[in-house]
Design a protein around this motif. Structure first.
Motif, PDB file in Angstrom:
ATOM      1  N   ARG A   1      11.596   3.069  -7.792  1.00  0.00           N
ATOM      2  CA  ARG A   1      10.615   4.034  -8.294  1.00  0.00           C
ATOM      3  C   ARG A   1       9.281   3.952  -7.543  1.00  0.00           C
ATOM      4  O   ARG A   1       8.712   4.971  -7.144  1.00  0.00           O
ATOM      5  CB  ARG A   1      10.369   3.792  -9.785  1.00  0.00           C
ATOM      6  N   ASP A   2       8.782   2.735  -7.336  1.00  0.00           N
ATOM      7  CA  ASP A   2       7.435   2.568  -6.771  1.00  0.00           C
ATOM      8  C   ASP A   2       7.414   2.498  -5.252  1.00  0.00           C
ATOM      9  O   ASP A   2       6.427   2.894  -4.625  1.00  0.00           O
ATOM     10  CB  ASP A   2       6.780   1.311  -7.339  1.00  0.00           C
TER      11      ASP A   2
ATOM     12  N   ASN B   1       0.856  -1.187   0.000  1.00  0.00           N
ATOM     13  CA  ASN B   1       0.000   0.000   0.000  1.00  0.00           C
ATOM     14  C   ASN B   1       0.887   1.230   0.000  1.00  0.00           C
ATOM     15  O   ASN B   1       1.457   1.602   1.014  1.00  0.00           O
ATOM     16  CB  ASN B   1      -0.916   0.011   1.224  1.00  0.00           C
ATOM     17  N   THR B   2       1.021   1.874  -1.158  1.00  0.00           N
ATOM     18  CA  THR B   2       1.859   3.058  -1.261  1.00  0.00           C
ATOM     19  C   THR B   2       1.069   4.328  -1.024  1.00  0.00           C
ATOM     20  O   THR B   2       1.633   5.401  -0.952  1.00  0.00           O
ATOM     21  CB  THR B   2       2.490   3.141  -2.658  1.00  0.00           C
TER      22      THR B   2
ATOM     23  N   SER C   1      -0.753   5.841  -3.135  1.00  0.00           N
ATOM     24  CA  SER C   1      -1.172   6.312  -4.454  1.00  0.00           C
ATOM     25  C   SER C   1      -1.876   5.232  -5.254  1.00  0.00           C
ATOM     26  O   SER C   1      -2.661   5.517  -6.145  1.00  0.00           O
ATOM     27  CB  SER C   1       0.059   6.796  -5.231  1.00  0.00           C
ATOM     28  N   GLY C   2      -1.553   3.968  -4.953  1.00  0.00           N
ATOM     29  CA  GLY C   2      -2.172   2.865  -5.679  1.00  0.00           C
ATOM     30  C   GLY C   2      -1.475   2.541  -6.984  1.00  0.00           C
ATOM     31  O   GLY C   2      -1.826   1.572  -7.649  1.00  0.00           O
ATOM     32  N   HIS C   3      -0.459   3.321  -7.364  1.00  0.00           N
ATOM     33  CA  HIS C   3       0.228   3.108  -8.636  1.00  0.00           C
ATOM     34  C   HIS C   3       1.466   2.230  -8.409  1.00  0.00           C
ATOM     35  O   HIS C   3       2.559   2.718  -8.129  1.00  0.00           O
ATOM     36  CB  HIS C   3       0.635   4.441  -9.261  1.00  0.00           C
ATOM     37  N   VAL C   4       1.273   0.935  -8.478  1.00  0.00           N
ATOM     38  CA  VAL C   4       2.357  -0.017  -8.294  1.00  0.00           C
ATOM     39  C   VAL C   4       2.394  -0.938  -9.498  1.00  0.00           C
ATOM     40  O   VAL C   4       1.367  -1.492  -9.908  1.00  0.00           O
ATOM     41  CB  VAL C   4       2.183  -0.840  -6.996  1.00  0.00           C
ATOM     42  N   ASN C   5       3.571  -1.094 -10.049  1.00  0.00           N
ATOM     43  CA  ASN C   5       3.738  -1.962 -11.212  1.00  0.00           C
ATOM     44  C   ASN C   5       3.303  -3.386 -10.875  1.00  0.00           C
ATOM     45  O   ASN C   5       3.617  -3.893  -9.794  1.00  0.00           O
ATOM     46  CB  ASN C   5       5.202  -1.939 -11.649  1.00  0.00           C
TER      47      ASN C   5
END
Length: 346
Positions: A258-259, A211-212, A214-218
């Motif tokens: 990056r993520d 859980n970052t 942002s929800g943008h995880v590869n």
């Protein structure tokens, strides 16, 4: 909090058994669907009452209190819902356990919420059954009760005995039971009144693996992190991990940076330390056993990493909420880890 004395008016009677430091959110979220069902129906459908060993005003983890009666005989058609939270994973109240066993022998339905599942397990009521608890205590639960089939899902439906992860999952459990006991239409209307857009199924996962915020995880990162979490006690070399995923090491490291803002090694170590912390507060395993269970070859290195991450030695972390603290503090979460630049632990 409103309490409904048990009578013969309502179809369903629920006995909410709360323990000190219980989670008020889990309790109120469970009761709210029942209140709304009564509100929109032609007659009362549900009644509820609060009990606790010894009775009295029981304080929740947020400081609010609930006035409770002592444990006593209840109608055999009632449902007992046991709410545990901070510290309940070590609860060995023999009077409570005996009362739960007697209730089970009478055919009364039992539901363990959060660490309430621990107490049902100690009473021998979950033997050979599928059960769940809050994901943060799942490692300790599965290590402590080898004769139970643990499942990290929202709630389990096993005939007379059920378990629930707590939080908003208590609403899903009640709405699911409402569908069976009354009608899908009633459950749907109650769900709409609560702004609870859909009734989640029992097997729904409690959380995303990463859980970052942002929800943008590869998707590659998701696949790798799931794999690493399944192999906490192992040592997976990075080249082996890359071969399994078919992703070149440089690319995989770049995606993690990056993520998630860390290297693969840093992330894997943090997973192990989170697992270790849960075992410390929710099991009786000694520190050497925990270090091995979390894949550390050296106990001294494990203690060093743990102290650097959480600010306390493992030996000082056996209680999730020490008695000398006015409220619980749980620093070093995965969220905080991925939100700041990481340095290697020397």
């Amino acid at each position: 909090m409103s309490e409904h004395p048990l009578s013969h008016a309502a179809d369903e009677k629920l006995i909410c058994v709360v323990l000190p430091r219980f989670n008020m959110n889990s309790l109120t979220t469970l009761i709210e669907p029942l209140r709304i069902a009564n509100y929109i129906s032609d007659k009362p459908l549900y009644e509820w009452q609060f009990l606790s060993p010894g009775g009295g005003n029981i304080t929740a983890s947020n400081g609010m209190t609930v006035e409770c009666d002592d444990l006593r005989d209840i109608p055999h058609t009632a449902t007992i819902i046991l709410f545990g939270s901070w510290g309940a994973e070590r609860n060995t109240d023999h009077h409570l356990i005996s009362w739960l066993r007697q209730s089970a022998r009478h055919g009364i339905r039992l539901i363990g919420v959060e660490t309430g599942a621990y107490i049902l397990a100690r009473a021998g009521l979950l033997y050979g059954k599928q059960a769940t608890t809050h994901w943060s205590l799942y490692p300790g639960f599965s290590e402590t009760f080898a004769d139970i089939e643990p499942s990290e899902q929202l709630y389990t439906m096993d005939k007379q005995i059920m378990t629930c992860a707590g939080g908003t999952a208590t609403a899903d459990l009640m709405l699911h039971l409402m569908q069976d006991q009354h009608s899908p239409d009633l459950a749907s209307e109650v769900s709409s009144q609560m702004l609870h857009q859909s009734i989640r199924a029992p097997e729904t996962l409690q959380r995303p693996i990463v859980n970052t915020g942002s929800g943008h995880v590869n998707p590659i990162i998701l696949e790798v992190t799931r794999f690493l979490e399944r192999h906490i006690e192992d040592h997976i070399p990075i080249p082996d991990l890359c071969r399994r995923t078919g992703v070149p090491q440089r690319k995989l490291e770049r995606l993690f940076r990056r993520d998630l803002g860390c290297t693969i090694v840093q992330f894997y170590r943090q997973l192990k330390l989170q697992y270790a912390r849960t075992l410390l507060v929710s099991t009786n395993m000694n520190i050497r056993e925990i270090s091995v269970a979390c894949g550390f070859n050296s106990m001294s290195y494990f203690s060093h990493c743990f102290s650097k991450t959480f600010g306390r030695k493992p030996s000082l972390y056996r209680m999730s909420w020490p008695d000398d603290q006015p409220e619980p503090i749980w620093h070093g979460t995965m969220y905080s880890f991925i939100k700041k630049p990481q340095k290697d632990i020397a």
